[in-house]
Design an enzyme around this catalytic site. Structure first.
Site, mmCIF file in Angstrom:
data_model
loop_
_atom_site.group_PDB
_atom_site.id
_atom_site.type_symbol
_atom_site.label_atom_id
_atom_site.label_comp_id
_atom_site.label_asym_id
_atom_site.label_seq_id
_atom_site.Cartn_x
_atom_site.Cartn_y
_atom_site.Cartn_z
ATOM 1 N N GLN A 126 17.314 -6.012 24.387
ATOM 2 C CA GLN A 126 16.991 -6.060 22.951
ATOM 3 C C GLN A 126 18.229 -6.538 22.206
ATOM 4 O OE1 GLN A 126 16.273 -2.132 21.475
ATOM 5 N NE2 GLN A 126 16.326 -2.751 19.349
ATOM 6 N N GLY A 127 18.152 -7.718 21.608
ATOM 7 C CA GLY A 127 19.319 -8.303 20.933
ATOM 8 C C GLY A 127 19.234 -8.165 19.425
ATOM 9 N N SER A 129 21.621 -5.598 17.410
ATOM 10 C CA SER A 129 22.896 -5.215 16.778
ATOM 11 C C SER A 129 23.945 -6.310 16.869
ATOM 12 C CB SER A 129 23.455 -3.952 17.433
ATOM 13 O OG SER A 129 22.512 -2.928 17.385
ATOM 14 N N SER A 161 22.381 -3.275 25.763
ATOM 15 C CA SER A 161 22.171 -2.648 27.073
ATOM 16 C C SER A 161 21.352 -3.590 27.958
ATOM 17 C CB SER A 161 21.393 -1.337 26.929
ATOM 18 O OG SER A 161 22.005 -0.504 25.984
ATOM 19 N N GLU A 248 9.251 2.366 19.484
ATOM 20 C CA GLU A 248 10.383 2.864 20.271
ATOM 21 C C GLU A 248 10.600 4.352 19.988
ATOM 22 O OE1 GLU A 248 14.202 1.341 19.160
ATOM 23 O OE2 GLU A 248 15.082 1.814 21.105
HETATM 24 C C1 LIG Z 1 23.880 3.866 24.218
HETATM 25 C C2 LIG Z 1 23.611 2.777 23.211
HETATM 26 C C3 LIG Z 1 22.816 1.705 23.581
HETATM 27 C C4 LIG Z 1 22.569 0.651 22.663
HETATM 28 N N1 LIG Z 1 21.793 -0.402 23.068
HETATM 29 C C5 LIG Z 1 21.514 -1.387 22.188
HETATM 30 C C6 LIG Z 1 20.701 -2.486 22.586
HETATM 31 O O1 LIG Z 1 20.239 -2.565 23.724
HETATM 32 N N2 LIG Z 1 20.427 -3.464 21.673
HETATM 33 C C7 LIG Z 1 20.911 -3.405 20.395
HETATM 34 O O2 LIG Z 1 20.598 -4.305 19.609
HETATM 35 N N3 LIG Z 1 21.725 -2.393 19.984
HETATM 36 C C8 LIG Z 1 22.036 -1.381 20.875
HETATM 37 N N4 LIG Z 1 22.840 -0.350 20.476
HETATM 38 C C9 LIG Z 1 23.451 -0.385 19.164
HETATM 39 C C10 LIG Z 1 22.818 0.577 18.190
HETATM 40 O O3 LIG Z 1 21.538 0.151 17.792
HETATM 41 C C11 LIG Z 1 23.785 0.667 17.005
HETATM 42 O O4 LIG Z 1 24.996 1.217 17.499
HETATM 43 C C12 LIG Z 1 23.232 1.563 15.914
HETATM 44 O O5 LIG Z 1 22.127 0.972 15.258
HETATM 45 C C13 LIG Z 1 24.325 1.919 14.878
HETATM 46 O O6 LIG Z 1 24.866 0.749 14.355
HETATM 47 P P1 LIG Z 1 26.455 0.490 14.327
HETATM 48 O O7 LIG Z 1 26.982 0.644 15.708
HETATM 49 O O8 LIG Z 1 26.656 -0.816 13.631
HETATM 50 O O9 LIG Z 1 27.036 1.669 13.494
HETATM 51 P P2 LIG Z 1 26.963 1.851 11.903
HETATM 52 O O10 LIG Z 1 25.578 1.740 11.404
HETATM 53 O O11 LIG Z 1 27.991 0.994 11.290
HETATM 54 O O12 LIG Z 1 27.430 3.351 11.812
HETATM 55 C C14 LIG Z 1 28.726 3.752 12.319
HETATM 56 C C15 LIG Z 1 29.136 5.047 11.702
HETATM 57 O O13 LIG Z 1 29.385 4.796 10.321
HETATM 58 C C16 LIG Z 1 28.969 5.888 9.553
HETATM 59 N N5 LIG Z 1 27.967 5.441 8.548
HETATM 60 C C17 LIG Z 1 27.276 4.272 8.539
HETATM 61 N N6 LIG Z 1 26.466 4.218 7.472
HETATM 62 C C18 LIG Z 1 26.611 5.383 6.812
HETATM 63 C C19 LIG Z 1 26.012 5.930 5.633
HETATM 64 N N7 LIG Z 1 25.084 5.269 4.936
HETATM 65 N N8 LIG Z 1 26.411 7.170 5.239
HETATM 66 C C20 LIG Z 1 27.352 7.867 5.951
HETATM 67 N N9 LIG Z 1 27.939 7.394 7.076
HETATM 68 C C21 LIG Z 1 27.580 6.175 7.504
HETATM 69 C C22 LIG Z 1 28.399 6.907 10.500
HETATM 70 O O14 LIG Z 1 29.387 7.846 10.844
HETATM 71 C C23 LIG Z 1 28.052 6.131 11.721
HETATM 72 O O15 LIG Z 1 28.063 6.951 12.867
HETATM 73 C C24 LIG Z 1 23.118 0.700 21.365
HETATM 74 C C25 LIG Z 1 23.925 1.788 20.990
HETATM 75 C C26 LIG Z 1 24.175 2.812 21.896
HETATM 76 C C27 LIG Z 1 25.053 3.969 21.468
#
Ligand SMILES: Cc1cc2nc3c(=O)[nH]c(=O)nc-3n(C[C@H](O)[C@H](O)[C@H](O)COP(=O)(O)OP(=O)(O)OC[C@H]3O[C@@H](n4cnc5c(N)ncnc54)[C@H](O)[C@@H]3O)c2cc1C
Length: 370
Positions: A126-127, A129, A161, A248
């Site tokens: 799934q692409g 993020s 992933s 999902e």
């Molecule tokens: C095990 C795992 C597998 C994954 N697999 C995939 C995959 O296969 N395909 C894919 O597309 N993505 C994947 N992801 C990515 C996942 O979808 C994103 O990590 C998730 O949506 C969060 O986005 P981000 O990492 O940009 O963090 P952000 O959304 O930037 O958040 C990071 C941190 O910022 C803080 N924050 C953000 N917004 C706020 C707010 N409004 N208020 C307060 N605090 C805030 C929080 O502390 C948060 O924990 C995976 C992630 C994990 C952990």
């Protein structure tokens, strides 16, 4: 409100449990899908489930399913998570990529992709993020620029992933603005079904404390994607993403894995323990919210429950990790189980949307609805 299972549903659960006992290696339950996955192991399990009609029972009959009720899908999912979700990485295809293709795809796309998924052989990633877009997918920057016969895709996807083993990517990108005259708004997000061996795609593993082969960066350097690989209309991506995320969320009953870890802890020592009781309580809450989503989806409703259920699941997983950590100190419980559950307590607060963002969504909805 009816909380019980019918005799037929109870019999279905017990049949699935028996069949999993035969086809899943006994130590598989200790591993979380995204922590430890293998394409071969996934195919071995999924092909056997497909043969017995237990891989995609919730799909339409013409695509290999048996049009089973959403509650049967819940039972199936709970039994899978109880033993560590052995379908991974195929749970993506089965639970939301396949259904999205079935719902939004052309006949050619359905013929091309669905039979292989229903046979337990296809591997997708799934692409969605990106470096600056995860919880908020409106910020994605990957572009798909129209050219003759298709699009040229350019951008970087992060945390993906299964990208190391996937044959196809369920890719979210931006196309030039499409104006929806009927609604009077502008749209850009669009879904593509991309072959991972297309020239211009590079997959790089990202080292992480979670484990090897979990996260990847996937670069798209001028990758050509034919028009017949666009899923739905240009600009229709939001509708596809919303449906996929709802599917999902409804199809990952992770609370069952947490409960299985707590059961193992109790089996090691049944000493009374308030932290274990608290974790069971949270799992029970996560289960009820998950059931409410299924019930609402069946009735075609949407509400803040999807965000609340996902957020509450994080509380359940975190409580489980903490309880097991304490238990390990007290009873010498298997360190691997405890370690995985502690990690799951962290992962569940980020994957699928950050916990804080889910809380915001739930609060906004209440403010709007009153
Ligand atoms: C095990 C795992 C597998 C994954 N697999 C995939 C995959 O296969 N395909 C894919 O597309 N993505 C994947 N992801 C990515 C996942 O979808 C994103 O990590 C998730 O949506 C969060 O986005 P981000 O990492 O940009 O963090 P952000 O959304 O930037 O958040 C990071 C941190 O910022 C803080 N924050 C953000 N917004 C706020 C707010 N409004 N208020 C307060 N605090 C805030 C929080 O502390 C948060 O924990 C995976 C992630 C994990 C952990």
């Amino acid at each position: 409100v009816e909380f019980g299972w019918s005799a037929a549903e109870a019999a279905y659960r017990s049949a699935i449990r028996d069949s999993l006992r035969r086809i899943v290696p006994p130590d598989r339950g200790r591993y979380r899908a995204s922590l430890e996955h293998s394409a071969e192991a996934s195919r071995a399990v999924c092909e056997r489930l497909a043969e017995s009609g237990d891989l995609v029972p919730h799909w339409p009959i013409e695509w290999g399913g048996s049009a089973a009720s959403a509650w049967r899908q819940v039972i199936l999912g709970e039994e899978m998570w109880r033993v560590g979700e052995p379908r991974a990485p195929q749970y993506l295809n089965i639970n939301f990529i396949g259904p999205a293709i079935s719902r939004f795809g052309t006949e050619d796309q359905r013929q091309r992709f669905l039979p292989r998924i229903a046979a337990g052989q296809a591997l997708w990633c799934q692409g969605f993020s990106e470096p600056d877009a995860g919880s908020d997918l409106s910020r994605i920057r990957t572009t798909a620029t129209p050219v003759e016969g298709g699009y040229v895709v350019r951008g970087v996807k992060l945390w993906i992933s299964y990208a190391d083993v996937a044959e196809h990517c369920f890719l979210l990108a931006r196309v030039p603005t499409v104006v929806d005259a009927a609604r009077g708004d502008k749209r850009r997000r669009t879904l593509f079904l991309v072959d991972m061996d297309s020239p211009g795609i590079t997959v790089k593993e990202i080292a992480s404390v979670i484990g090897r082969h979990v996260f990847h960066e996937v670069r798209f350097d001028d990758v050509f994607v034919a028009t017949n690989r666009r899923l739905g209309e240009a600009g229709q991506g939001w509708a596809v993403v919303r449906a996929a995320l709802a599917d999902e969320r409804a199809s990952a009953p992770e609370y069952r894995q947490a409960e299985a870890a707590l059961d193992a802890a109790l089996a090691a020592s049944d000493a009374e323990d308030a932290a274990v009781g608290e974790a069971y309580l949270r799992c029970a809450g996560a289960r009820l919210l998950a059931y409410e989503i299924v019930s609402q989806q069946r009735d075609g409703k949407s509400s803040p429950v999807a965000s609340q259920a996902r957020a509450y699941l994080h509380r359940a997983r975190r409580a489980t990790g903490e309880a097991l950590e304490q238990r390990l100190a007290d009873t010498g419980l298997d360190a691997w189980t405890e370690g995985v559950e502690l990690l799951n307590g962290v992962i569940s607060g980020v994957a699928g949307g950050a916990y804080e963002v889910l809380l915001d969504a739930s609060t906004r909805w209440r403010a709007k609805e009153g």
